[in-house]
Design an enzyme around this catalytic site. Structure first.
Site, PDB file in Angstrom:
ATOM      1  N   ASP A 100      29.137 -62.295   3.008  1.00 53.81           N
ATOM      2  CA  ASP A 100      30.033 -62.434   1.865  1.00 53.81           C
ATOM      3  C   ASP A 100      31.484 -62.706   2.247  1.00 53.81           C
ATOM      4  O   ASP A 100      32.114 -63.621   1.723  1.00 53.81           O
ATOM      5  CB  ASP A 100      29.963 -61.161   1.024  1.00 53.81           C
ATOM      6  CG  ASP A 100      30.921 -61.184  -0.148  1.00 53.81           C
ATOM      7  OD1 ASP A 100      30.787 -62.074  -1.006  1.00 53.81           O
ATOM      8  OD2 ASP A 100      31.817 -60.332  -0.189  1.00 53.81           O
ATOM      9  N   ASP A 103      32.963 -58.903   6.098  1.00 52.37           N
ATOM     10  CA  ASP A 103      31.911 -57.958   6.427  1.00 52.37           C
ATOM     11  C   ASP A 103      30.611 -58.704   6.691  1.00 52.37           C
ATOM     12  O   ASP A 103      30.610 -59.911   6.899  1.00 52.37           O
ATOM     13  CB  ASP A 103      31.745 -56.932   5.301  1.00 52.37           C
ATOM     14  CG  ASP A 103      31.470 -57.595   3.954  1.00 52.37           C
ATOM     15  OD1 ASP A 103      31.221 -58.818   3.923  1.00 52.37           O
ATOM     16  OD2 ASP A 103      31.510 -56.900   2.918  1.00 52.37           O
ATOM     17  N   TYR A 249      30.941 -55.185  -5.787  1.00 54.87           N
ATOM     18  CA  TYR A 249      30.849 -56.245  -6.785  1.00 54.87           C
ATOM     19  C   TYR A 249      30.245 -55.726  -8.095  1.00 54.87           C
ATOM     20  O   TYR A 249      29.204 -56.197  -8.535  1.00 54.87           O
ATOM     21  CB  TYR A 249      30.018 -57.416  -6.251  1.00 54.87           C
ATOM     22  CG  TYR A 249      30.762 -58.265  -5.249  1.00 54.87           C
ATOM     23  CD1 TYR A 249      31.672 -59.233  -5.658  1.00 54.87           C
ATOM     24  CD2 TYR A 249      30.571 -58.089  -3.888  1.00 54.87           C
ATOM     25  CE1 TYR A 249      32.363 -60.007  -4.741  1.00 54.87           C
ATOM     26  CE2 TYR A 249      31.263 -58.860  -2.961  1.00 54.87           C
ATOM     27  CZ  TYR A 249      32.152 -59.813  -3.396  1.00 54.87           C
ATOM     28  OH  TYR A 249      32.839 -60.573  -2.484  1.00 54.87           O
ATOM     29  N   GLU A 457      42.116 -60.680   3.497  1.00 54.07           N
ATOM     30  CA  GLU A 457      40.672 -60.862   3.398  1.00 54.07           C
ATOM     31  C   GLU A 457      40.353 -62.340   3.272  1.00 54.07           C
ATOM     32  O   GLU A 457      41.162 -63.136   2.779  1.00 54.07           O
ATOM     33  CB  GLU A 457      40.127 -60.109   2.177  1.00 54.07           C
ATOM     34  CG  GLU A 457      38.618 -60.203   1.983  1.00 54.07           C
ATOM     35  CD  GLU A 457      37.849 -59.375   2.973  1.00 54.07           C
ATOM     36  OE1 GLU A 457      37.596 -59.896   4.074  1.00 54.07           O
ATOM     37  OE2 GLU A 457      37.500 -58.219   2.658  1.00 54.07           O
TER      38      GLU A 457
END
Length: 729
Positions: A100, A103, A249, A457
């Site tokens: 994703d 990670d 999520y 990120e």
């Protein structure tokens, strides 16, 4: 008269100098104003960046997040097969797809959003991808995701929505290649009892879009995608409800996803029942401004397509109400530097995705209000250019592109830690080309810090809308993708010395004919990260003084002391009076995952019966040894190339003594001077996983191809029964 002329000349010079000073001040002020305006208003209306290059790199980012079985000649030299156990707990093959973000978890929902968004970009701007030479690359990435969706849908009313999970995955900071060794890759499923209409609707949309864009290049695959899209949509519509994820999520709803899936199925099939379904689950009354198209709310994209297809005033107004909220005079916060800022989490992904919607809408003269067309268009350009460098820090927010680009994205594999720590090393071992980082705060502030996952990120959904906006920028302004790029060296951080496997050694004790040495075998591999369980090191000794004194091998003893899974293989002749012993860690896993796993220790005592004769000072491997040990797993202290590292008996790193390769005969696995049935039995044991301590693995590799396998077994058998008359020399 002369005096008057002189005064006139001086006055003219004075006036001229004054005018020049005024002009200079005006120009300086103008430049200052322009710079201030530039900081507050990213540029529009021109080619300010190489949009072909940044689009090329933004697509490449997806290859860095691939999981599954990667080609041996993969374009990214720091990547290899990863998460190969996905689905085994369910008796399925759920390998593939994308991790994703930084990670290693695989989520069907945001992944399907990203794949669908990339597909939408191809649907709208296919010519840009074709003209830039990027069409094959982006289709390949989309297919990597849709292949996973097909695997995740093994029957009409079953859809897997996650592999891996937060508690396990986020407890480590390891490269993707080591996920199977250190995390639980549990799989999670949706069915009639566990509904997930949001995941199903989004996945159906991605597959429906794929069926549209693959019509031209692979009609059979396009039909396959359509079949799964229909079934998944029907499943999501029949068993309505949100997916059960409550962290990472958590879904805000599912009606938007059903509308998104239905509208693309309508575009593909022209079946009006899908259009009716889309309109029923997404009435204009629920649409508003203040947000934009994203993984958790695709109502904006669905409304845009509904408006284009139906020309209904309600949908047109809803789309423009949303776009108006993103304009400088709308409700969205603007940073001082000109970024339309929605959230501290991925501010740039929202702005560049809103830009994509504005581009698509302003391109359509049949629905876009004429007086707003240029405003929307300028907004979209400004947001893309902000991300590429038109901002107060004059820096790109795309890794590996432009000036002052990010170097520390929050991405585990690009970082390449061997201790599972964000701080080790203090730089990234690989350049994560094309990754759009989260972006600045509402005041344009941003720090290039791997630990700040809000601002730094990266994620597959972050890049998705960005790629579409770049395609439009390329369509307008061009820009040349890089030729013959990338090359393997492009991904190496300049700080890294590329030392992946090595031995550190220290003298623990020395005196009275005895020497105790600590060996520390290290695996800090990152090109790619690899688990090794057949590593060993060799200590080379010069026994000349022993033999000259009339002594033999029995007059020196080699014993293994404290160790972490090692075995000691006694002295073997290398050449003349040079011998070596082996500290063999075969069967012990070493991997760049934690301090305790990336290094293994063993102590060995070398003792001569006659202390006056034996000495280690002339040993090849004694050179550079010092003490005491340094237990810092981040340093290279004690590193010695004179204690070479071997993988399954083959030299992996370090330097052997001069004089050629070790003396052995291929097939003579027990080093007794002959090739016979005993060697055949030893080879059989090796292949069954029971490697004897006295096995010479180099000799066991009968055909010298770098691997001991069934081919060597067949060759040795043929030799022993006389079918062939010789073995390699």
């Amino acid at each position: 008269m002369g005096k008057m002329k002189c005064e006139l000349v001086h006055k003219k010079i004075f006036r001229s100098t004054a005018l020049m000073l005024v002009a200079s001040l005006v120009l300086t002020l103008f430049a200052f104003v322009q710079e201030a305006q530039s900081a507050a208003s990213p540029r529009t209306g021109g080619s300010y960046y190489n949009y072909g290059e940044v689009m090329q790199k933004a697509i490449l980012f997806y290859k860095a997040n691939r999981l599954g079985d990667l080609p041996d000649d993969y374009i990214l030299p720091y990547r290899a097969d990863a998460a190969m156990t996905d689905g085994k707990d369910a008796g399925l093959d759920l390998t593939g797809g994308w991790a994703d973000a930084g990670d290693g978890i695989k989520f069907t929902h945001p992944m399907s959003y990203a794949a669908g968004q990339l597909g939408w970009a191809v649907y709208e701007y296919r010519d840009a991808f074709e003209e830039s030479g990027q069409i094959d690359d982006i289709l390949d990435e989309i297919k990597w995701a849709t292949d996973f969706f097909i695997k995740a849908h093994p029957s009409p009313e079953v859809l897997y929505y996650m592999c891996g999970y937060e508690a396990s995955d986020h407890s480590v900071w390891i490269p993707h290649e080591l996920l199977d060794y250190r995390t639980d890759r549990k799989s999670f499923v949706l069915n009639s009892k566990v509904p997930g209409s949001d995941v199903a609707g989004s996945t159906a949309a991605a597959l429906a879009i794929a069926s549209l864009i693959f019509e031209k290049t692979d009609p059979e695959y396009a039909e396959k995608c359509l079949t799964h899209a229909k079934q998944i949509f029907a499943f999501g519509d029949k068993y309505r409800g949100k997916n059960p994820l409550d962290t990472l999520y958590p879904s805000g709803g599912y009606m938007d996803d059903l509308a998104w899936g239905a509208i693309w199925l309508y575009i593909k099939t022209n079946d009006s029942s899908y259009l009716d379904k889309a309109k029923s689950v997404l009435p204009t009354t629920v649409l508003g401004g203040g947000h934009t198209h994203c993984w958790d709310d695709v109502s904006y994209g669905a409304a845009l397509k509904l408006a284009q297809l139906t020309h209904e005033e309600g949908y047109i107004k809803a789309v423009e109400k949303n776009l108006d909220s993103w304009m400088p005079d709308g409700s969205i916060t603007y940073t001082p530097g000109g970024l339309a800022w929605l959230s501290q989490w991925g501010s740039l992904r929202y702005a560049t995705t809103a830009a994509f919607l504005a581009f698509v809408w302003s391109d359509d003269d049949t629905v876009c209000t004429a007086s707003k067309k240029q405003k929307y268009h300028n907004f979209a350009e400004s947001q893309v250019n902000y991300a590429l460098g038109d901002n107060p820090r004059k820096g790109s927010y795309v890794v590996g592109f432009g000036e002052n680009a990010p170097e520390h994205p929050h991405h585990r594999t690009a970082h390449g830690s061997w201790t599972s720590q964000l701080t080790t090393p203090d730089y990234h071992r690989h350049i994560l080309y094309g990754a759009l980082v989260g972006g600045p705060g509402s005041d344009d502030s941003w720090k290039d810090d791997i630990k700040d996952y809000m601002l730094n990120e990266v994620a597959t959904d972050y890049n998705a809308g960005f790629v579409g906006s770049l395609a439009k920028m390329y369509d307008m302004y061009g820009g040349d993708p890089l030729e013959n790029w990338p090359q393997p060296e492009d991904f190496k951080a300049p700080q890294d010395d590329i030392t992946e496997y090595f031995c550190r050694g220290w003298i623990i004790y020395e005196g009275y004919g005895a020497t105790n040495i600590m060996f520390q075998l290290n695996n800090r591999s990152s090109w790619p990260p690899t688990m090794k369980d057949k590593l060993s090191v060799r200590y080379y000794m010069d026994l000349s003084e022993l033999f000259e004194a009339g002594k033999g091998l029995e007059d020196v003893s080699i014993t293994l002391g404290d160790n972490q899974g090692a075995k000691l293989i006694g002295l073997k002749q290398y050449k003349d009076n040079i011998y070596y012993f082996t500290v063999d860690f075969t069967g012990t896993q070493l991997m760049p995952a934690e301090w305790e796993l990336c290094e293994k220790d063993a102590t060995v005592s070398i003792k001569y019966k006659d202390a006056s004769i034996g000495s280690n000072e002339n040993d090849w491997s004694y050179k550079t040894l010092t003490g005491p040990p340094d237990y810092d797993a981040t340093s290279f202290a004690g590193l010695t190339p004179y204690i070479p590292v071997y993988d399954n008996g083959r030299l992996l790193w370090g330097e052997e003594p001069a004089g050629g390769s070790p003396q052995f005969t291929y097939g003579d696995i027990n080093d007794d001077g002959g090739v016979d049935a005993i060697d055949f039995a030893l080879l059989k044991k090796i292949l069954l996983g029971d490697k004897p301590d006295n096995a010479n693995m180099s000799a066991a590799d009968v055909n010298d191809d770098g691997d001991v396998n069934a081919i060597d077994f067949a060759i040795l058998k043929s030799y022993l029964i006389g079918s062939i008359t010789s073995l390699p020399k």
